[in-house]
Design a protein around this motif. Structure first.
Motif, PDB file in Angstrom:
ATOM      1  N   TYR A   1       0.825  -1.214   0.000  1.00  0.00           N
ATOM      2  CA  TYR A   1       0.000   0.000   0.000  1.00  0.00           C
ATOM      3  C   TYR A   1       0.856   1.260   0.000  1.00  0.00           C
ATOM      4  O   TYR A   1       0.484   2.282  -0.573  1.00  0.00           O
ATOM      5  CB  TYR A   1      -0.915  -0.029   1.223  1.00  0.00           C
ATOM      6  CG  TYR A   1      -2.067   0.928   1.167  1.00  0.00           C
ATOM      7  CD1 TYR A   1      -2.613   1.346  -0.049  1.00  0.00           C
ATOM      8  CD2 TYR A   1      -2.643   1.431   2.327  1.00  0.00           C
ATOM      9  CE1 TYR A   1      -3.673   2.214  -0.093  1.00  0.00           C
ATOM     10  CE2 TYR A   1      -3.706   2.305   2.295  1.00  0.00           C
ATOM     11  CZ  TYR A   1      -4.224   2.693   1.076  1.00  0.00           C
ATOM     12  OH  TYR A   1      -5.286   3.558   1.043  1.00  0.00           O
ATOM     13  N   ARG A   2       2.024   1.184   0.643  1.00  0.00           N
ATOM     14  CA  ARG A   2       2.906   2.350   0.713  1.00  0.00           C
ATOM     15  C   ARG A   2       3.733   2.548  -0.547  1.00  0.00           C
ATOM     16  O   ARG A   2       4.240   3.644  -0.783  1.00  0.00           O
ATOM     17  CB  ARG A   2       3.851   2.236   1.912  1.00  0.00           C
ATOM     18  CG  ARG A   2       3.186   2.411   3.247  1.00  0.00           C
ATOM     19  CD  ARG A   2       4.173   2.434   4.390  1.00  0.00           C
ATOM     20  NE  ARG A   2       4.831   1.150   4.606  1.00  0.00           N
ATOM     21  CZ  ARG A   2       6.124   0.935   4.398  1.00  0.00           C
ATOM     22  NH1 ARG A   2       6.906   1.901   3.962  1.00  0.00           N
ATOM     23  NH2 ARG A   2       6.649  -0.247   4.636  1.00  0.00           N
ATOM     24  N   ASN A   3       3.874   1.503  -1.368  1.00  0.00           N
ATOM     25  CA  ASN A   3       4.825   1.578  -2.472  1.00  0.00           C
ATOM     26  C   ASN A   3       4.252   1.334  -3.865  1.00  0.00           C
ATOM     27  O   ASN A   3       4.846   1.784  -4.849  1.00  0.00           O
ATOM     28  CB  ASN A   3       5.967   0.589  -2.226  1.00  0.00           C
ATOM     29  CG  ASN A   3       6.851   1.008  -1.062  1.00  0.00           C
ATOM     30  OD1 ASN A   3       7.656   1.923  -1.184  1.00  0.00           O
ATOM     31  ND2 ASN A   3       6.680   0.354   0.079  1.00  0.00           N
ATOM     32  N   LEU A   4       3.138   0.641  -3.975  1.00  0.00           N
ATOM     33  CA  LEU A   4       2.597   0.377  -5.313  1.00  0.00           C
ATOM     34  C   LEU A   4       1.871   1.607  -5.852  1.00  0.00           C
ATOM     35  O   LEU A   4       1.120   2.269  -5.135  1.00  0.00           O
ATOM     36  CB  LEU A   4       1.631  -0.804  -5.279  1.00  0.00           C
ATOM     37  CG  LEU A   4       2.236  -2.178  -4.995  1.00  0.00           C
ATOM     38  CD1 LEU A   4       1.175  -3.259  -5.151  1.00  0.00           C
ATOM     39  CD2 LEU A   4       3.416  -2.465  -5.911  1.00  0.00           C
ATOM     40  N   LEU A   5       2.071   1.888  -7.129  1.00  0.00           N
ATOM     41  CA  LEU A   5       1.389   3.027  -7.743  1.00  0.00           C
ATOM     42  C   LEU A   5      -0.117   2.854  -7.691  1.00  0.00           C
ATOM     43  O   LEU A   5      -0.854   3.820  -7.522  1.00  0.00           O
ATOM     44  CB  LEU A   5       1.834   3.183  -9.206  1.00  0.00           C
ATOM     45  CG  LEU A   5       3.319   3.426  -9.462  1.00  0.00           C
ATOM     46  CD1 LEU A   5       3.557   3.725 -10.932  1.00  0.00           C
ATOM     47  CD2 LEU A   5       3.852   4.568  -8.606  1.00  0.00           C
TER      48      LEU A   5
END
Length: 271
Positions: free
Chosen positions: A29-33
């Motif tokens: 959730y913090r890193n995927l576009l």
């Protein structure tokens, strides 16, 4: 990230490395576009056997080798079983809440967020006076949200505000602060608005930010209304058990959705 890779990653994280699924979901959730508050969390829960109780997903060497053209072939490195996780909490299915119904509005503004970047397809009661964009990406986690994810969400909302501004021929701007209550209050005052309309946010940081803004503005006369598209109200009740239940209803739903009539009514509303 392709859905196959998402499931492999989650399965290896949980069943091979035996790490907490919540940490993996948070990492995505913090890193995927294309991080999404519902599908990201529910995807991880499905792999673990929590969403559809007892049904898990096991990453297999043959599947990974096949779909990566043998670039990855983790022989004897993966778990051979995927026993479902358990939890004591129950998560009952809830009815879609009744939409707010804007009526008798004199001057309203449109708030666009990363939850919904299609302002031109909303069922609005007329033409907004102004459009404001706001992002809640930083609220995804108590940990740092990756720069690519933040840039992607910001770019999507900026683009949506620009498209909406040109479509409705009204001014558009981005909120200058993460304090949505203060930003909305200032924007409403500058544009003499009595109502703010925004797409319905079911869950996640946008829903949380809207709830806080409502509390902050509760002492004022400004109201925030969350609208739902007519086809959302028709489709969502059938999306309670994966894709296939909804897929079977699509022909019936297409007959029930007055697409042409909706398009004509929007053009009339815009003058």
């Amino acid at each position: 990230l392709h859905n196959h890779a998402r499931m492999w990653f989650a399965s290896i994280w949980v069943f091979t490395l035996q790490l907490p699924w919540q940490l993996g979901a948070d990492f995505f959730y913090r890193n995927l576009l294309d991080g999404d508050p519902a599908s990201n969390t529910l995807g991880w829960r499905w792999v673990c056997g929590l969403h559809t109780k007892g049904k898990t997903y096991l990453a297999r060497v043959s599947n990974i080798a096949n779909y990566t053209d043998n670039r990855f072939n983790p022989v004897k490195q993966l778990a051979l079983t995927a026993p479902p996780l358990e939890e004591s909490a129950e998560h009952p299915v809830r009815q879609l809440p009744a939409p707010d119904t804007p009526q008798g509005l004199s001057r309203f503004g449109l708030l666009v967020t990363e939850e919904d970047c299609s302002p031109t397809t909303l069922d609005l009661p007329g033409k907004p006076q102004s459009i404001l964009g706001a992002v809640a990406t930083e609220l995804r986690s108590p940990l740092d949200v990756g720069k690519p994810a933040r840039s992607f969400a910001l770019g999507a909302v900026v683009d949506a505000v620009d498209r909406g501004s040109r479509y409705f021929d009204v001014p558009g701007a981005m909120a200058p602060t993460n304090d949505w209550g203060a930003a909305i209050a200032r924007w409403a005052s500058d544009n003499h608005l009595d109502t703010v309309i925004t797409p319905y946010a079911p869950v996640g940081p946008v829903a949380d930010a809207l709830a806080r803004a409502r509390r902050d503005l509760s002492e004022t006369d400004l109201q925030i209304l969350e609208v739902q598209r007519s086809y959302d109200g028709l489709c969502w009740p059938h999306a309670s058990k994966g894709y296939y239940k909804l897929k079977a209803k699509i022909p019936e739903l297409l007959d029930a959705i007055p697409l042409q009539e909706t398009a004509v009514s929007k053009l009339r509303a815009l003058g």
